[in-house]
Design a protein around this motif. Structure first.
Motif, PDB file in Angstrom:
ATOM      1  N   MET A 158       0.827  -1.203   0.000  1.00  0.00           N
ATOM      2  CA  MET A 158       0.000   0.000   0.000  1.00  0.00           C
ATOM      3  C   MET A 158       0.861   1.252   0.000  1.00  0.00           C
ATOM      4  SD  MET A 158      -2.991  -1.239   2.657  1.00  0.00           S
ATOM      5  CE  MET A 158      -3.938   0.294   2.575  1.00  0.00           C
ATOM      6  N   GLN A 159       1.932   1.232   0.767  1.00  0.00           N
ATOM      7  CA  GLN A 159       2.812   2.401   0.844  1.00  0.00           C
ATOM      8  C   GLN A 159       3.543   2.640  -0.475  1.00  0.00           C
ATOM      9  OE1 GLN A 159       5.399   1.740   4.199  1.00  0.00           O
ATOM     10  NE2 GLN A 159       3.726   1.819   5.693  1.00  0.00           N
TER      11      GLN A 159
ATOM     12  N   MET B 216       2.429  -0.948  -4.816  1.00  0.00           N
ATOM     13  CA  MET B 216       2.918  -2.152  -5.492  1.00  0.00           C
ATOM     14  C   MET B 216       1.743  -3.104  -5.687  1.00  0.00           C
ATOM     15  SD  MET B 216       5.969  -4.724  -4.222  1.00  0.00           S
ATOM     16  CE  MET B 216       5.077  -5.240  -2.727  1.00  0.00           C
ATOM     17  N   GLY B 217       1.521  -3.552  -6.896  1.00  0.00           N
ATOM     18  CA  GLY B 217       0.423  -4.468  -7.161  1.00  0.00           C
ATOM     19  C   GLY B 217       0.565  -5.762  -6.384  1.00  0.00           C
ATOM     20  N   LEU B 218      -0.555  -6.222  -5.803  1.00  0.00           N
ATOM     21  CA  LEU B 218      -0.522  -7.412  -4.951  1.00  0.00           C
ATOM     22  C   LEU B 218      -1.780  -8.234  -5.192  1.00  0.00           C
ATOM     23  CD1 LEU B 218       1.402  -8.445  -2.585  1.00  0.00           C
ATOM     24  CD2 LEU B 218      -0.349  -7.588  -1.040  1.00  0.00           C
ATOM     25  N   LEU B 219      -1.612  -9.552  -5.281  1.00  0.00           N
ATOM     26  CA  LEU B 219      -2.753 -10.455  -5.475  1.00  0.00           C
ATOM     27  C   LEU B 219      -2.482 -11.745  -4.698  1.00  0.00           C
ATOM     28  CD1 LEU B 219      -5.476 -10.810  -6.915  1.00  0.00           C
ATOM     29  CD2 LEU B 219      -4.241 -11.719  -8.881  1.00  0.00           C
ATOM     30  N   LEU B 220      -3.105 -11.862  -3.518  1.00  0.00           N
ATOM     31  CA  LEU B 220      -2.913 -13.009  -2.634  1.00  0.00           C
ATOM     32  C   LEU B 220      -4.202 -13.809  -2.541  1.00  0.00           C
ATOM     33  CD1 LEU B 220      -1.024 -11.360   0.386  1.00  0.00           C
ATOM     34  CD2 LEU B 220      -0.028 -12.517  -1.585  1.00  0.00           C
TER      35      LEU B 220
ATOM     36  N   LEU C 282     -11.586  -0.584 -12.406  1.00  0.00           N
ATOM     37  CA  LEU C 282     -10.883  -1.710 -11.800  1.00  0.00           C
ATOM     38  C   LEU C 282     -10.067  -2.431 -12.856  1.00  0.00           C
ATOM     39  CD1 LEU C 282     -13.645  -3.152  -9.443  1.00  0.00           C
ATOM     40  CD2 LEU C 282     -11.759  -1.616  -8.869  1.00  0.00           C
ATOM     41  N   GLY C 283      -8.856  -2.842 -12.467  1.00  0.00           N
ATOM     42  CA  GLY C 283      -7.953  -3.478 -13.403  1.00  0.00           C
ATOM     43  C   GLY C 283      -8.077  -4.990 -13.407  1.00  0.00           C
ATOM     44  N   THR C 284      -7.085  -5.619 -14.043  1.00  0.00           N
ATOM     45  CA  THR C 284      -7.108  -7.076 -14.215  1.00  0.00           C
ATOM     46  C   THR C 284      -7.021  -7.801 -12.881  1.00  0.00           C
ATOM     47  OG1 THR C 284      -6.036  -6.812 -16.369  1.00  0.00           O
ATOM     48  CG2 THR C 284      -5.984  -9.000 -15.383  1.00  0.00           C
ATOM     49  N   ARG C 285      -6.209  -7.293 -11.947  1.00  0.00           N
ATOM     50  CA  ARG C 285      -6.073  -7.964 -10.642  1.00  0.00           C
ATOM     51  C   ARG C 285      -7.417  -8.044  -9.925  1.00  0.00           C
ATOM     52  NH1 ARG C 285      -1.115  -5.073 -10.584  1.00  0.00           N
ATOM     53  NH2 ARG C 285       0.698  -6.487 -10.525  1.00  0.00           N
TER      54      ARG C 285
ATOM     55  N   SER D  96      -4.067  -2.285  -5.182  1.00  0.00           N
ATOM     56  CA  SER D  96      -4.003  -1.652  -6.493  1.00  0.00           C
ATOM     57  C   SER D  96      -2.630  -1.056  -6.757  1.00  0.00           C
ATOM     58  CB  SER D  96      -5.073  -0.561  -6.602  1.00  0.00           C
ATOM     59  OG  SER D  96      -4.907   0.204  -7.770  1.00  0.00           O
ATOM     60  N   GLU D  97      -2.120  -1.306  -7.951  1.00  0.00           N
ATOM     61  CA  GLU D  97      -0.832  -0.749  -8.349  1.00  0.00           C
ATOM     62  C   GLU D  97      -0.948   0.744  -8.638  1.00  0.00           C
ATOM     63  OE1 GLU D  97       2.814  -2.022 -11.387  1.00  0.00           O
ATOM     64  OE2 GLU D  97       0.775  -2.787 -11.706  1.00  0.00           O
ATOM     65  N   GLU D  98      -2.142   1.201  -9.010  1.00  0.00           N
ATOM     66  CA  GLU D  98      -2.343   2.604  -9.359  1.00  0.00           C
ATOM     67  C   GLU D  98      -2.610   3.480  -8.142  1.00  0.00           C
ATOM     68  OE1 GLU D  98      -3.857   0.082 -10.985  1.00  0.00           O
ATOM     69  OE2 GLU D  98      -2.585   0.204 -12.773  1.00  0.00           O
ATOM     70  N   THR D  99      -3.393   2.951  -7.179  1.00  0.00           N
ATOM     71  CA  THR D  99      -3.822   3.784  -6.045  1.00  0.00           C
ATOM     72  C   THR D  99      -3.321   3.301  -4.695  1.00  0.00           C
ATOM     73  OG1 THR D  99      -5.873   2.520  -5.762  1.00  0.00           O
ATOM     74  CG2 THR D  99      -5.921   4.365  -7.314  1.00  0.00           C
TER      75      THR D  99
END
Length: 264
Positions: free
Chosen positions: A119-120, A123-127, A195-198, A217-220
């Motif tokens: 978040m800081q 960085m895109g994250l998908l768990l 909303l993106g692909t993730r 989100s990688e953007e926000t």
């Protein structure tokens, strides 16, 4: 005398419950894998054996099938080698093997740590947190890892230069099973176009399984949680920590209760 009578009644019941319990654990082990088709094929073959032997009484076919089943143990060991290895590894690492969830939930802190970092840094994250429905078929689309969950490992996976950073990480209890995995995308028209692909992948998987999927989100840098086909957005890390602890503590209690009832 009375104890012998009780034993004659209880022994068959215990025997049936034990066999049912073993079959249930085997089904849990192969659920979500390609081995399900193998099991179905073996069940059909077993049915054919019974029909040919007891009803059609074909001697040559009966001899062939009986010789096949005499060597079936070796065949099953080869076919189910990955599942057997996983089961034995879990059994060796925990007294109750896969029957019990980890009583220590320190892996939640590692998950929250990587979420905060993501978040800081935006960085895109998908768990993906596996629940009751097996995700082996999705794990096989990525790189199998089967390691301990740590913030450092997850940081390395989701670093933008990592070849695995665009895929999902699949977590089973306190183990990181695979990385770089492909997930089905949701076709829900109600999802926001921003909303993106993730996020669409997270919702897509939650529509087909009971998994919980964490997205940053990688953007926000916004934290979201997908479950049951719904996406909960703009969560705080404390919200997520609380929900994860409730989830795994409840699962642990249910596992202990089921274990106790089956051995009562």
């Amino acid at each position: 005398m009375m104890s012998a009578v009780w034993f004659s009644y209880l022994a068959p019941i215990v025997d049936i419950l034990l066999i049912a319990f073993v079959f249930y654990q085997v089904l849990l082990l192969i659920k979500g894998t390609h081995s399900v088709q193998v099991v179905m094929g073996l069940a059909v073959l077993m049915g054919m054996t019974l029909v040919i032997r007891h009803f059609l009484k074909l001697p040559a076919a009966t001899w062939l099938l009986e010789n096949f089943w005499s060597g079936a143990v070796v065949l099953l060991a080869v076919v189910f080698q990955p599942e057997l290895r996983t089961a034995l590894a879990h059994l060796g690492s925990r007294p109750l093997g896969r029957l019990m969830l980890p009583t220590r939930l320190s892996f939640i802190d590692e998950i929250i740590g990587i979420v905060e970092e993501a978040m800081q840094r935006q960085m895109g994250l998908l768990l993906v947190l596996e629940q009751d429905v097996g995700l082996r078929n999705y794990a096989e689309t990525g790189t199998m890892i089967n390691g301990e969950i740590s913030k450092e490992l997850l940081m390395a996976i989701f670093h933008y230069r990592s070849p695995l950073h665009d895929g999902a990480v699949i977590i089973q209890n306190d183990r990181l099973i695979a990385a770089g995995c492909l997930l089905p995308l949701s076709n829900d028209p109600s999802l926001a176009k921003i909303l993106g692909t993730r996020h669409r992948a997270a919702v897509g998987l939650s529509e087909f399984t009971d998994a919980w999927i964490i997205v940053v989100s990688e953007e926000t840098g916004v934290l979201s949680l997908a479950r049951g086909g719904r996406l909960e957005r703009e969560l705080t890390t404390e919200d997520l920590r609380r929900q994860l602890r409730e989830l795994y503590e409840t699962r642990a209690e249910k596992s202990k209760s089921s274990w106790g009832k089956s051995h009562a």
